[in-house]
Every structure is written in C-alpha cells, then in structure tokens.
Design a protein around this motif. Structure first.
Motif, mmCIF file in Angstrom:
data_model
loop_
_atom_site.group_PDB
_atom_site.id
_atom_site.type_symbol
_atom_site.label_atom_id
_atom_site.label_comp_id
_atom_site.label_asym_id
_atom_site.label_seq_id
_atom_site.Cartn_x
_atom_site.Cartn_y
_atom_site.Cartn_z
ATOM 1 N N LEU A 1 0.830 -1.203 0.000
ATOM 2 C CA LEU A 1 0.000 0.000 0.000
ATOM 3 C C LEU A 1 0.864 1.254 0.000
ATOM 4 C CD1 LEU A 1 -2.720 -0.983 2.639
ATOM 5 C CD2 LEU A 1 -2.911 -1.095 0.148
ATOM 6 N N VAL A 2 0.462 2.234 -0.802
ATOM 7 C CA VAL A 2 1.073 3.561 -0.756
ATOM 8 C C VAL A 2 -0.040 4.569 -0.524
ATOM 9 C CG1 VAL A 2 3.036 2.963 -2.223
ATOM 10 C CG2 VAL A 2 0.949 3.858 -3.257
ATOM 11 N N LEU A 3 0.316 5.692 0.092
ATOM 12 C CA LEU A 3 -0.666 6.729 0.379
ATOM 13 C C LEU A 3 -0.875 7.614 -0.841
ATOM 14 C CD1 LEU A 3 0.387 7.773 3.997
ATOM 15 C CD2 LEU A 3 -1.443 6.216 3.300
ATOM 16 N N THR A 4 -2.121 7.948 -1.108
ATOM 17 C CA THR A 4 -2.454 8.830 -2.222
ATOM 18 C C THR A 4 -3.161 10.075 -1.687
ATOM 19 O OG1 THR A 4 -4.673 7.946 -2.665
ATOM 20 C CG2 THR A 4 -2.807 6.773 -3.644
ATOM 21 N N ALA A 5 -3.162 11.134 -2.497
ATOM 22 C CA ALA A 5 -3.785 12.391 -2.075
ATOM 23 C C ALA A 5 -5.305 12.302 -2.082
ATOM 24 C CB ALA A 5 -3.327 13.525 -2.992
ATOM 25 N N ASP A 6 -5.863 11.419 -2.924
ATOM 26 C CA ASP A 6 -7.308 11.428 -3.140
ATOM 27 C C ASP A 6 -8.047 10.208 -2.613
ATOM 28 O OD1 ASP A 6 -7.007 13.841 -4.601
ATOM 29 O OD2 ASP A 6 -6.466 12.698 -6.389
ATOM 30 N N HIS A 7 -7.375 9.063 -2.557
ATOM 31 C CA HIS A 7 -8.077 7.821 -2.251
ATOM 32 C C HIS A 7 -7.412 7.020 -1.140
ATOM 33 C CE1 HIS A 7 -9.215 8.776 -6.527
ATOM 34 N NE2 HIS A 7 -10.406 8.597 -5.983
ATOM 35 N N GLY A 8 -6.719 7.703 -0.240
ATOM 36 C CA GLY A 8 -6.119 7.014 0.886
ATOM 37 C C GLY A 8 -5.058 6.021 0.462
ATOM 38 N N ALA A 9 -4.947 4.918 1.190
ATOM 39 C CA ALA A 9 -3.947 3.892 0.890
ATOM 40 C C ALA A 9 -4.439 3.025 -0.259
ATOM 41 C CB ALA A 9 -3.674 3.045 2.117
ATOM 42 N N GLN A 10 -3.593 2.860 -1.280
ATOM 43 C CA GLN A 10 -3.944 2.078 -2.455
ATOM 44 C C GLN A 10 -2.848 1.054 -2.749
ATOM 45 O OE1 GLN A 10 -6.814 2.234 -4.453
ATOM 46 N NE2 GLN A 10 -7.562 3.482 -2.736
ATOM 47 N N PRO A 11 -3.234 -0.150 -3.198
ATOM 48 C CA PRO A 11 -2.224 -1.180 -3.470
ATOM 49 C C PRO A 11 -1.503 -0.940 -4.799
ATOM 50 C CG PRO A 11 -4.408 -2.012 -3.964
ATOM 51 C CD PRO A 11 -4.604 -0.654 -3.350
ATOM 52 N N ILE A 12 -0.233 -1.310 -4.822
ATOM 53 C CA ILE A 12 0.551 -1.262 -6.057
ATOM 54 C C ILE A 12 0.126 -2.427 -6.947
ATOM 55 C CG2 ILE A 12 2.877 -1.513 -7.010
ATOM 56 C CD1 ILE A 12 3.926 -0.192 -4.443
ATOM 57 N N THR A 13 -0.153 -2.133 -8.207
ATOM 58 C CA THR A 13 -0.562 -3.189 -9.129
ATOM 59 C C THR A 13 0.569 -3.679 -10.013
ATOM 60 O OG1 THR A 13 -1.296 -1.560 -10.769
ATOM 61 C CG2 THR A 13 -2.936 -2.343 -9.185
ATOM 62 N N TRP A 14 1.617 -2.852 -10.179
ATOM 63 C CA TRP A 14 2.742 -3.252 -11.033
ATOM 64 C C TRP A 14 3.931 -2.370 -10.729
ATOM 65 C CZ3 TRP A 14 4.850 -1.294 -16.021
ATOM 66 C CH2 TRP A 14 5.652 -2.242 -16.680
ATOM 67 N N VAL A 15 5.119 -2.957 -10.740
ATOM 68 C CA VAL A 15 6.371 -2.220 -10.557
ATOM 69 C C VAL A 15 7.331 -2.635 -11.655
ATOM 70 C CG1 VAL A 15 8.329 -1.756 -9.052
ATOM 71 C CG2 VAL A 15 6.077 -2.091 -8.054
ATOM 72 N N ALA B 1 -4.123 1.243 -9.437
ATOM 73 C CA ALA B 1 -5.319 0.921 -10.222
ATOM 74 C C ALA B 1 -5.764 2.103 -11.068
ATOM 75 C CB ALA B 1 -6.445 0.461 -9.306
ATOM 76 N N ARG B 2 -5.510 3.316 -10.601
ATOM 77 C CA ARG B 2 -5.807 4.526 -11.358
ATOM 78 C C ARG B 2 -4.616 5.472 -11.232
ATOM 79 N NH1 ARG B 2 -9.150 4.848 -6.783
ATOM 80 N NH2 ARG B 2 -11.046 4.346 -7.926
ATOM 81 N N HIS B 3 -4.563 6.475 -12.063
ATOM 82 C CA HIS B 3 -3.524 7.488 -11.943
ATOM 83 C C HIS B 3 -3.766 8.261 -10.657
ATOM 84 C CE1 HIS B 3 -1.393 11.303 -13.532
ATOM 85 N NE2 HIS B 3 -0.487 10.355 -13.371
ATOM 86 N N GLU B 4 -2.726 8.338 -9.805
ATOM 87 C CA GLU B 4 -2.875 8.957 -8.485
ATOM 88 C C GLU B 4 -1.744 9.940 -8.221
ATOM 89 O OE1 GLU B 4 -5.351 8.441 -6.412
ATOM 90 O OE2 GLU B 4 -6.093 6.376 -6.639
ATOM 91 N N VAL B 5 -1.983 10.821 -7.266
ATOM 92 C CA VAL B 5 -0.932 11.646 -6.695
ATOM 93 C C VAL B 5 -0.419 10.941 -5.454
ATOM 94 C CG1 VAL B 5 -0.373 13.841 -5.587
ATOM 95 C CG2 VAL B 5 -1.850 13.814 -7.608
ATOM 96 N N VAL B 6 0.860 10.575 -5.468
ATOM 97 C CA VAL B 6 1.513 9.938 -4.323
ATOM 98 C C VAL B 6 2.538 10.914 -3.764
ATOM 99 C CG1 VAL B 6 1.093 7.625 -5.214
ATOM 100 C CG2 VAL B 6 3.207 8.809 -5.821
ATOM 101 N N PHE B 7 3.262 10.499 -2.735
ATOM 102 C CA PHE B 7 4.176 11.413 -2.055
ATOM 103 C C PHE B 7 5.586 10.828 -2.052
ATOM 104 C CE2 PHE B 7 -0.071 11.989 -0.456
ATOM 105 C CZ PHE B 7 -0.251 13.368 -0.557
ATOM 106 N N SER B 8 6.471 11.449 -2.818
ATOM 107 C CA SER B 8 7.854 10.982 -2.930
ATOM 108 C C SER B 8 8.768 11.997 -2.262
ATOM 109 C CB SER B 8 8.238 10.791 -4.401
ATOM 110 O OG SER B 8 7.908 11.931 -5.175
ATOM 111 N N ASN B 9 9.436 11.555 -1.182
ATOM 112 C CA ASN B 9 10.235 12.470 -0.352
ATOM 113 C C ASN B 9 9.401 13.683 0.023
ATOM 114 O OD1 ASN B 9 12.175 10.610 -0.931
ATOM 115 N ND2 ASN B 9 13.665 12.038 -1.788
ATOM 116 N N THR B 10 8.123 13.446 0.324
ATOM 117 C CA THR B 10 7.053 14.381 0.723
ATOM 118 C C THR B 10 6.467 15.166 -0.451
ATOM 119 O OG1 THR B 10 8.437 16.312 1.284
ATOM 120 C CG2 THR B 10 8.069 14.670 3.031
#
Length: 405
Positions: A219-233, A322-331
């Motif tokens: 799970l990573v934190l997103t700006a819009d949908h809380g914690a979301q699972p990674i689907t592919w790396v 699962a969708r395009h999200e805003v995540v937080f990298s080094n804040t």
C-alpha cells in the motif's frame, strides 16, 4: 573495496560543517551548530558485528569516543556518533538496526579545513582512516599531535580513503552505503545513503519506504483515495555512459526545500518526464485549477533543480496503481505511473507484455484500459508549463505548499 575493520565496518559518512552556507540541524533543536557534526559507520557485511571498544581518534583531541560494551551493529546497520547534543535537542532516529551516540562534546572536533577520521580496533590492533579537503594522511602510530596513547604497533587497513571536498551543510558520504565512490549530498543521518531515482521514499501506511523495497500489493498513500495497493512495478537501470550518450536519460535532481519548505524533505531524483504537482494561485489563474502536474524537466528553471551527471548507474522505478494517483515521494506530491505515450515509449516491450498479462488486455489496449485513463490532475505542458514555473521563480512562490496525507 572499502577499507573495513572487523570484516565489514566502514567509515560511511562525515558531516564536516553543519552551519555554513547551508545548514543541517542534526539534533533537531532548531539551530544548526558546530557540534551537529557527526561520523557514521556502516556494517557492510551480512552478519551482526560487535563494535564494542572501537575508538574514534582525531589529531586535535586524541581518542574522542569509544563504543560502549555490548554495542552490536546489525548487518546493514548504521552507527552514528554526534559530537554533542545541544540543549533542547536529541539524537536522530533511524531503523531498528541503527545506533546513535552522543560524544558529549561542547565544542566541535572535526577540522573544517581538512582532517583525518581515524577508527581504531584495539582488539586486533588495526585502524582505518578517512581524509577530506585534501588533508594529508596521518600516521597515528607515531604518537604525535594528540595521538598520544595510540598503539605504536597498529596496522592500517588499506591505504586510507579520500572522501573528497566538503560543502557546508552537506555531508561527505559514500554514493550508496559501503560503496567505493564518494559524493557530497544532503546528510542522511542514520538512514540509507541514496543516489538517483532508486532510494526515493514513498509515503505508505507503514511510513516512508524506499521505492526499491516496494512490491506488488504493498500500500502507498495517495492524495485522493487514501492507501492504495501497487498493481505493477517496473525498473530500468542506465549506466553513466548510456546517459552521457543520451542526455534525456539524466535524472532531474531536486534539492531539499527547492520546491517549498520541506519540499522535498531530502534530495529527490526523478526522470525528466515524471510529473510533480504544482499548486497555488498562479496555476489557478493559468489553468483554472490550483493543482496541476508538471514534468520534472520543467522545474530546471528553479534554484536548486539541476540535471545530474551521474558517476554511478541510475535506476528508474515505475509504480502503477489501479488509477492514476498523486503519491508522495520524499514528501513531494507526484504522479504514479501514467500509461501515456512517454511511458509506453520508455518501457521495453517484454515488460509491457508482462503488464498486459497482469491486466488481461491486449497490447494495443494498453493506455486505454477501463476507458480513457483520467489524469489525477490537469497536465501543464509545453510553453505554458515553462511560463508557470517562470512566474513562480520570479515571484519566489513555493512551487509546492505543504501537503497532508
């Protein structure tokens, strides 16, 4: 190979001058002072090592710190010795395997103009040394210049390592823990030395985690949908020679605080096409939205943002949700993988075939799954993006305000 004692202990990082042109407040008391200087060791082996009794020596003061009995440094762990915690301050914190010590000094000991860091192992009568700022290598076995009491029979391991020239407020560190290449970078007190895109830390419910340690399902934190699972790396590594031949592969280096207070919280390296969020009234006037996504290369007009010419390989990571999200990298609010034209061109066909299998779609439908892919924020592109960043630079507006997640 790094000079090491006890089969794995190396001098890993040195903060020479915490309060010069740039400042670094190691003990967090609000003031970057001379005693915020530190020396960090690293256990580069695959097993825990007892570092009890190891001694740090300096030409000016002699034996200034001895690791106490029972000090076990785990594999991959750091042991940081701070010259002196100030009033209102405290030792920094790291992972469970990292150790922190206060030498209790009221005055600095590291000579900013150039010095030796000498680590002595009395049990095996061996020592390792690091120098910087062109200082000559000492011979502590002669007992001169505050080395009185140092073993006259000790053997130096290796030939001594030159960490290079320091910059005030930045530390001299290995470009990757235990590496043989040295760099000047934001102090990483008690945490992993990072270089380039690998090492970027994404916000997760478990805290900030290096992107290379994340896996599908995490799970990573997103700006819009809380914690979301990674689907592919997916990751791709480029050598310095490849980057020199194709400058578009060079990472954009965003220095700490270059985009605003705490934005980023530590130096951030992104591919040139990776988008970060720009927010504020200028974006609102230009795009009708106070939050837009801008390619990292558009930020090069800002102070503290440059293209990096690496001496080591650069690894870029694509993290898809699962969708395009805003995540937080080094804040810093930034995008997850967007399967647009640039991304599809940068990812090899075999990796895209793997993605097709995961998604259960044919190759020609990539980028079109679940209907048109909607950007998490409007994209600012081309000349308008340049004008946006120019206005921020001219008016000295923070590019990214504090973001909560």
């Amino acid at each position: 190979m790094a000079d090491m004692l006890l089969g794995g202990i190396v001098i890993n990082e040195i903060l020479v001058d915490p309060n010069g042109a740039l400042n670094f407040d190691t003990d967090g008391n609000g003031t970057a002072a001379a005693t915020d200087e530190y020396v960090e060791l690293y256990n580069s082996s695959n097993a825990a090592i007892d570092i009890s009794g190891l001694q740090l020596w300096d030409m000016g003061v002699g034996n200034w710190f001895t690791f106490p009995p029972g000090t076990i440094l785990q594999a991959g762990g750091h042991a940081l010795v701070l010259s002196g915690v100030q009033s209102g301050g405290s030792l920094p914190t790291g992972s469970a395997n990292d150790l922190f010590f206060d030498a209790g000094r009221a005055a600095p000991l590291i000579n900013n103009g150039g010095d030796n860091i000498t680590l002595y192992d009395p049990t095996n009568d061996e020592f390792a040394q690091a120098t910087f700022n062109g200082d000559a290598l000492d011979n502590p076995t002669l007992g001169a210049s505050s080395y009185s009491g140092f073993s006259t029979t000790a053997t130096r391991i290796g030939t001594g390592e030159d960490f290079g020239n320091d910059t005030d407020g930045l530390s001299l560190q290995r470009a990757g823990d235990g590496a043989d290449i040295f760099t000047t970078d934001t102090p990483s007190a008690g945490v992993t030395n990072v270089c380039f895109a690998d090492g970027t830390r994404l916000a997760t419910p478990r805290g900030d985690i290096a992107v290379e340690d994340l896996r599908i399902g995490d799970l990573v934190l997103t700006a819009d949908h809380g914690a979301q699972p990674i689907t592919w790396v997916f990751c791709k590594t480029w050598t310095p020679a490849e980057i020199k031949a194709a400058p578009n592969l060079a990472a954009v280096l965003i220095r700490r605080d270059a985009l605003g207070d705490g934005m980023p919280s530590r130096d951030l390296r992104l591919s040139q096409q990776h988008r970060v969020m720009v927010q504020g009234s200028i974006a609102k006037r230009m795009f009708g939205s106070d939050q837009v996504l801008v390619r990292a290369k558009s930020l090069l007009r800002l102070a503290g943002v440059t293209l990096e010419r690496p001496k080591m390989d650069v690894t870029y990571y694509h993290v898809m949700l699962a969708r395009h999200e805003v995540v937080f990298s080094n804040t810093v609010p930034s995008e997850s993988l967007y399967l647009g034209e640039q991304a599809l061109q940068s990812i090899p066909r075999d990796a895209l075939d793997e993605l097709c299998t995961l998604l259960g779609v044919p190759f020609n439908d990539l980028g079109k799954t679940r209907g048109p892919i909607r950007p998490a924020r409007p994209f600012a592109e081309g000349k308008k993006a340049k004008r946006l960043i120019n206005r921020h630079a001219r008016n000295r507006h923070a590019v990214v305000a504090e973001a909560h997640h």
